[in-house]
Structures are given as C-alpha cells and as structure tokens.
Design a protein around this motif. Sequence first.
Motif, PDB file in Angstrom:
ATOM      1  N   VAL A 140       9.173  64.607  51.942  1.00  0.00           N
ATOM      2  CA  VAL A 140       9.257  64.841  50.499  1.00  0.00           C
ATOM      3  C   VAL A 140      10.122  63.777  49.836  1.00  0.00           C
ATOM      4  CG1 VAL A 140      10.129  66.412  48.716  1.00  0.00           C
ATOM      5  CG2 VAL A 140       8.782  67.305  50.628  1.00  0.00           C
ATOM      6  N   ALA A 141      11.241  63.429  50.456  1.00  0.00           N
ATOM      7  CA  ALA A 141      12.137  62.434  49.860  1.00  0.00           C
ATOM      8  C   ALA A 141      11.430  61.101  49.658  1.00  0.00           C
ATOM      9  CB  ALA A 141      13.372  62.253  50.750  1.00  0.00           C
ATOM     10  N   ILE A 142      10.721  60.652  50.675  1.00  0.00           N
ATOM     11  CA  ILE A 142      10.034  59.362  50.580  1.00  0.00           C
ATOM     12  C   ILE A 142       8.894  59.417  49.570  1.00  0.00           C
ATOM     13  CG2 ILE A 142       8.557  57.737  51.840  1.00  0.00           C
ATOM     14  CD1 ILE A 142      10.281  58.254  54.320  1.00  0.00           C
ATOM     15  N   MET A 143       8.068  60.452  49.675  1.00  0.00           N
ATOM     16  CA  MET A 143       6.872  60.492  48.837  1.00  0.00           C
ATOM     17  C   MET A 143       7.182  60.772  47.367  1.00  0.00           C
ATOM     18  SD  MET A 143       3.865  62.083  51.243  1.00  0.00           S
ATOM     19  CE  MET A 143       4.745  63.586  51.716  1.00  0.00           C
ATOM     20  N   ARG A 144       8.220  61.557  47.102  1.00  0.00           N
ATOM     21  CA  ARG A 144       8.538  61.827  45.696  1.00  0.00           C
ATOM     22  C   ARG A 144       9.043  60.565  45.000  1.00  0.00           C
ATOM     23  NH1 ARG A 144       9.303  61.777  41.276  1.00  0.00           N
ATOM     24  NH2 ARG A 144       9.903  63.427  39.799  1.00  0.00           N
ATOM     25  N   VAL A 145       9.791  59.731  45.717  1.00  0.00           N
ATOM     26  CA  VAL A 145      10.254  58.478  45.126  1.00  0.00           C
ATOM     27  C   VAL A 145       9.081  57.533  44.881  1.00  0.00           C
ATOM     28  CG1 VAL A 145      11.652  56.412  45.500  1.00  0.00           C
ATOM     29  CG2 VAL A 145      12.585  58.651  46.065  1.00  0.00           C
ATOM     30  N   THR A 146       8.208  57.372  45.857  1.00  0.00           N
ATOM     31  CA  THR A 146       7.095  56.433  45.692  1.00  0.00           C
ATOM     32  C   THR A 146       6.160  56.873  44.569  1.00  0.00           C
ATOM     33  OG1 THR A 146       5.816  57.557  47.426  1.00  0.00           O
ATOM     34  CG2 THR A 146       7.147  55.658  48.089  1.00  0.00           C
ATOM     35  N   HIS A 147       5.901  58.175  44.484  1.00  0.00           N
ATOM     36  CA  HIS A 147       5.042  58.653  43.404  1.00  0.00           C
ATOM     37  C   HIS A 147       5.719  58.480  42.044  1.00  0.00           C
ATOM     38  CE1 HIS A 147       2.718  60.510  46.649  1.00  0.00           C
ATOM     39  NE2 HIS A 147       1.752  60.673  45.769  1.00  0.00           N
ATOM     40  N   GLY A 148       7.016  58.696  41.992  1.00  0.00           N
ATOM     41  CA  GLY A 148       7.740  58.502  40.746  1.00  0.00           C
ATOM     42  C   GLY A 148       7.753  57.058  40.302  1.00  0.00           C
ATOM     43  N   GLN A 149       7.740  56.136  41.262  1.00  0.00           N
ATOM     44  CA  GLN A 149       7.745  54.722  40.919  1.00  0.00           C
ATOM     45  C   GLN A 149       6.389  54.240  40.422  1.00  0.00           C
ATOM     46  OE1 GLN A 149       9.310  53.055  44.575  1.00  0.00           O
ATOM     47  NE2 GLN A 149      11.271  52.659  43.606  1.00  0.00           N
ATOM     48  N   ILE A 150       5.320  54.732  41.022  1.00  0.00           N
ATOM     49  CA  ILE A 150       4.000  54.242  40.629  1.00  0.00           C
ATOM     50  C   ILE A 150       3.512  54.878  39.334  1.00  0.00           C
ATOM     51  CG2 ILE A 150       2.612  55.960  41.864  1.00  0.00           C
ATOM     52  CD1 ILE A 150       1.935  52.147  41.686  1.00  0.00           C
ATOM     53  N   PHE A 151       4.084  56.015  38.956  1.00  0.00           N
ATOM     54  CA  PHE A 151       3.618  56.739  37.770  1.00  0.00           C
ATOM     55  C   PHE A 151       3.670  55.886  36.498  1.00  0.00           C
ATOM     56  CE2 PHE A 151       3.870  61.002  35.340  1.00  0.00           C
ATOM     57  CZ  PHE A 151       2.492  61.134  35.387  1.00  0.00           C
ATOM     58  N   PRO A 152       4.802  55.224  36.176  1.00  0.00           N
ATOM     59  CA  PRO A 152       4.816  54.380  34.963  1.00  0.00           C
ATOM     60  C   PRO A 152       3.926  53.148  35.084  1.00  0.00           C
ATOM     61  CG  PRO A 152       6.893  54.184  36.161  1.00  0.00           C
ATOM     62  CD  PRO A 152       6.146  55.298  36.794  1.00  0.00           C
ATOM     63  N   VAL A 153       3.683  52.679  36.312  1.00  0.00           N
ATOM     64  CA  VAL A 153       2.779  51.545  36.504  1.00  0.00           C
ATOM     65  C   VAL A 153       1.370  51.934  36.084  1.00  0.00           C
ATOM     66  CG1 VAL A 153       1.794  49.958  38.205  1.00  0.00           C
ATOM     67  CG2 VAL A 153       4.197  50.638  38.380  1.00  0.00           C
ATOM     68  N   ILE A 154       0.962  53.143  36.454  1.00  0.00           N
ATOM     69  CA  ILE A 154      -0.359  53.634  36.063  1.00  0.00           C
ATOM     70  C   ILE A 154      -0.480  53.681  34.547  1.00  0.00           C
ATOM     71  CG2 ILE A 154      -1.910  55.619  36.134  1.00  0.00           C
ATOM     72  CD1 ILE A 154      -0.577  56.344  38.834  1.00  0.00           C
ATOM     73  N   ALA A 155       0.556  54.208  33.899  1.00  0.00           N
ATOM     74  CA  ALA A 155       0.528  54.318  32.436  1.00  0.00           C
ATOM     75  C   ALA A 155       0.394  52.947  31.781  1.00  0.00           C
ATOM     76  CB  ALA A 155       1.791  55.018  31.948  1.00  0.00           C
ATOM     77  N   LYS A 156       1.098  51.964  32.300  1.00  0.00           N
ATOM     78  CA  LYS A 156       1.039  50.621  31.715  1.00  0.00           C
ATOM     79  C   LYS A 156      -0.347  50.013  31.872  1.00  0.00           C
ATOM     80  CE  LYS A 156       3.321  46.118  31.674  1.00  0.00           C
ATOM     81  NZ  LYS A 156       4.417  45.284  32.224  1.00  0.00           N
ATOM     82  N   ILE A 157      -0.924  50.155  33.067  1.00  0.00           N
ATOM     83  CA  ILE A 157      -2.267  49.631  33.285  1.00  0.00           C
ATOM     84  C   ILE A 157      -3.264  50.327  32.358  1.00  0.00           C
ATOM     85  CG2 ILE A 157      -4.194  49.612  34.929  1.00  0.00           C
ATOM     86  CD1 ILE A 157      -2.278  47.391  35.479  1.00  0.00           C
TER      87      ILE A 157
END
Length: 246
Positions: free
Chosen positions: A142-159
């Motif tokens: 959970v620790a690893i995946m929650r960070v990675t998902h949180g990081q990619i979320f704004p990238v998706i919005a920008k694209i």
Amino acid sequence: MPLSRNTIGAVFVGGALVLTLSALAYPAMLGVENTSANTSRIIANTPYGPLTEADRDFVVKVRAAGLWEYPLGQMSMKRGTTEEMKEAGKHLVVGHAGLDAMCRKIAPELNITLPNQASPQQQQFVATVDSKSGKEFDSTAVAIMRVTHGQIFPVIAKIRATTQNTLVRQLADLANDTVLDHITVLENTKLVNFDQVNFQQTTAPKLPKEQLTPPAPQPGSPVVVLTPRPDLDVNTASPTPSPSAG
C-alpha cells in the motif's frame, strides 16, 4: 499497522527504491538517449491530431505502470491479509489490464514502441513487496502503490488538459478513472499514512536514468499482454464521492 516513518523512508529513500515522479518516466523513443527537453514539441502529425513528446511519454508511462502494478495486484489477491487488501488487488489487475489493452490498441496507430518490462526501479518495487509477508506485505504494498498513484494523478490531468491527440485523450480519460479508483481502494485498506504519502510524493530525490528506463523490447518480440480478468467482476470506473464526517 502502518509502516513507521523510518521504515517508509528506508523503503523509498534506500538505493534504487527512491521514488520520484520520474519513477514512471521513459525516454521519448526507445533506444534514443538524447531527447528534446521540450516535451510539448510536436513529433508527428497523425490522423488523430498532433502527437507531442509528452503524449508519447504518457502512453509509455501507462504501459510501464501496468507491467509492475498488475503483478502486485495478483500478489495482493493471493497474499493480502484482509478482504480490503484482496479487493484492492482485484482492482489493480482489472484496471491495468484495461489500460494495457488501450495502450496496445493505440500504440501502432501512433507509431509508439511499447516496453515489455518495467524499469529496474519498478521491478525492485515488486521484489520488495514480494519479500514481505503478513501485515508487512500489506503495509509495504500500500505504501509504495499509494505514492506512485498519487504522483501520476496530476500527470494524467495535465495530459488530458493539453493534448490535441484524440487517442491520447481517450487514454487519459480511462487512466483518470482507473487511477482514482485505485487510490480509493488503497485508502479503503486503512493503511495509508497521508503525512508519509505527501512527504514521499513531493520530496524524494531523483534516480539515475538507467534505473528509471524500461528496457527496449527485443526486435520482433511479441508484445506482452496483461491478461484481462472479466471473471473478477470489478468496476474500475471513477468512484462516486462518499464524504463522511471528520
């Protein structure tokens, strides 16, 4: 119990496990070392609209994410110690299979080469979680995946906000729903420490490029397919907000 701050730091700051936004990064073209720093540069005019370097990188990021999160989802289904953890695993498997199918569909149309393996760092994430058992398995995953998902979320919005390519826009729409769903089911495990997550999402240092780059596929090798699992009967559409009293 959630991992302590020191343990989280060891997972993400130690050696190849440092997590940065570029954890899912990939060069604009496989095998090309020197790429333009201007990711808004149009690299191709396609029937679906202009394709920028950022667009192409995004398609590969989504593909690379599935190559390590799909296996973690499978592990979580089998080895998670709670029903919430097993449910999160199902969502990861179904969600990334759907994203992978779209990546494989649009990549040939846009002349994008997809990787068949995750980056060394991403592969290390899987190995780290695989080395744990019991509650520690749950907390580490959970620790690893929650960070990675949180990081990619704004990238998706920008694209989604900037791309002029209709195929990339469709992928961003699906990725937005899927990642939000994954964030939600990970939080439902009650193992997310938001102070730790926010710290790791914003302050982790960078890694060498070779740790972040998925290896190029062998010429002529078939594209790896993440097997769809309709039997799991999981809906990974964007969840309906359900606010609760603080």
